[in-house]
Design a protein around this motif. Structure first.
Motif, PDB file in Angstrom:
ATOM      1  N   GLU A 187     -20.549  38.071  49.414  1.00  9.15           N
ATOM      2  CA  GLU A 187     -22.090  37.547  49.982  1.00  9.15           C
ATOM      3  C   GLU A 187     -20.922  36.651  50.730  1.00  9.15           C
ATOM      4  N   HIS A 235     -18.622  42.653  42.915  1.00  7.71           N
ATOM      5  CA  HIS A 235     -18.939  42.091  43.860  1.00  7.71           C
ATOM      6  C   HIS A 235     -18.653  40.399  43.734  1.00  7.71           C
ATOM      7  N   LYS A 254     -20.246  36.904  44.812  1.00 10.52           N
ATOM      8  CA  LYS A 254     -20.717  36.103  44.926  1.00 10.52           C
ATOM      9  C   LYS A 254     -20.498  34.546  46.034  1.00 10.52           C
ATOM     10  N   HIS A 276     -17.985  35.127  40.488  1.00 10.61           N
ATOM     11  CA  HIS A 276     -19.695  34.277  40.776  1.00 10.61           C
ATOM     12  C   HIS A 276     -19.178  33.792  41.247  1.00 10.61           C
ATOM     13  N   GLU A 277     -20.523  32.710  42.025  1.00 12.38           N
ATOM     14  CA  GLU A 277     -20.764  31.357  42.603  1.00 12.38           C
ATOM     15  C   GLU A 277     -19.883  30.615  42.948  1.00 12.38           C
ATOM     16  N   GLU A 307     -19.658  31.106  37.390  1.00  9.05           N
ATOM     17  CA  GLU A 307     -19.800  30.069  37.793  1.00  9.05           C
ATOM     18  C   GLU A 307     -18.833  29.210  38.096  1.00  9.05           C
TER      19      GLU A 307
END
Length: 199
Positions: free
Chosen positions: A32, A51, A53, A75-76, A93
């Protein structure tokens, strides 16, 4: 960058992400915006999905993979240190996985936690939110202090800035054969420069 479709599934790199030309993405990989993928990282989505992010970073020589049907999710603002291995796990995150650490299948690294360098997070292990874990196998040793969470966040900000710098100015060149007079140094925003946790 070496980027390969497999079984008709191509990697996705969103606009605003930076993937170094010598990283490798295979198959079901999603990167992302704002994320940084360093040289020689291998993201091999040939069995399970990978994935990455927004605003996460995966540093040099990392290996990310999973068993069939299993997702690896960073995650982010996740921060994956040099030469770490992630296999079938979740990094929540703002968490940091230290250099040369291995995180095994089904493990979950809780939000804003830090796993120290050279650790082994075993299969199905959960590191709770805002904890420091270390060792092989990894043990949770204590809750992180707020200044340590801030320290980690500043380091991640540096990688977000690096993503922008690479998108703006990274280019392949021939090396110079001598140091030029008054050679420039890299200049970074001092506000994002991390300090050691004990400073």
């Amino acid at each position: 960058m070496p980027c390969y479709a497999l079984d008709g599934i191509s990697p996705v790199v969103e606009e605003g992400a930076y993937v170094h030309p010598e990283a490798v993405l295979i198959g079901d990989v999603i990167v992302e915006r704002g994320s940084y993928i360093a040289p020689f990282a291998s993201l091999r989505g040939d069995f399970g999905r990978i994935h990455i992010k927004a605003n996460a970073n995966v540093q040099d020589n990392c290996v990310i993979h999973a068993f069939p049907g299993v997702d690896v999710v960073v995650h982010e603002r996740g921060h994956i240190g040099h030469s770490a291995i992630l296999h079938g796990c979740i990094v929540e995150e703002g968490a940091l996985v230290g250099m040369n650490t291995v995180v095994m299948d089904g493990a979950v690294i809780g939000a804003h936690s830090i796993v120290a360098a050279h650790s082994l997070v075993v299969s199905q292990q959960t590191i709770p939110t805002k904890m420091l874990a270390l060792g092989s196998p990894a043990n949770v040793v204590r809750e992180l202090r707020e200044e340590e969470v801030t320290w980690k966040s500043l380091g991640t900000n540096g990688y977000i800035e690096l993503t922008e710098r690479c998108l703006a100015s990274m280019q392949e060149v021939e090396p110079l054969n001598a140091v030029e007079p008054d050679r420039k140094r890299m200049v970074i925003d001092e506000s994002i420069k991390p300090k050691f946790a004990d400073e």
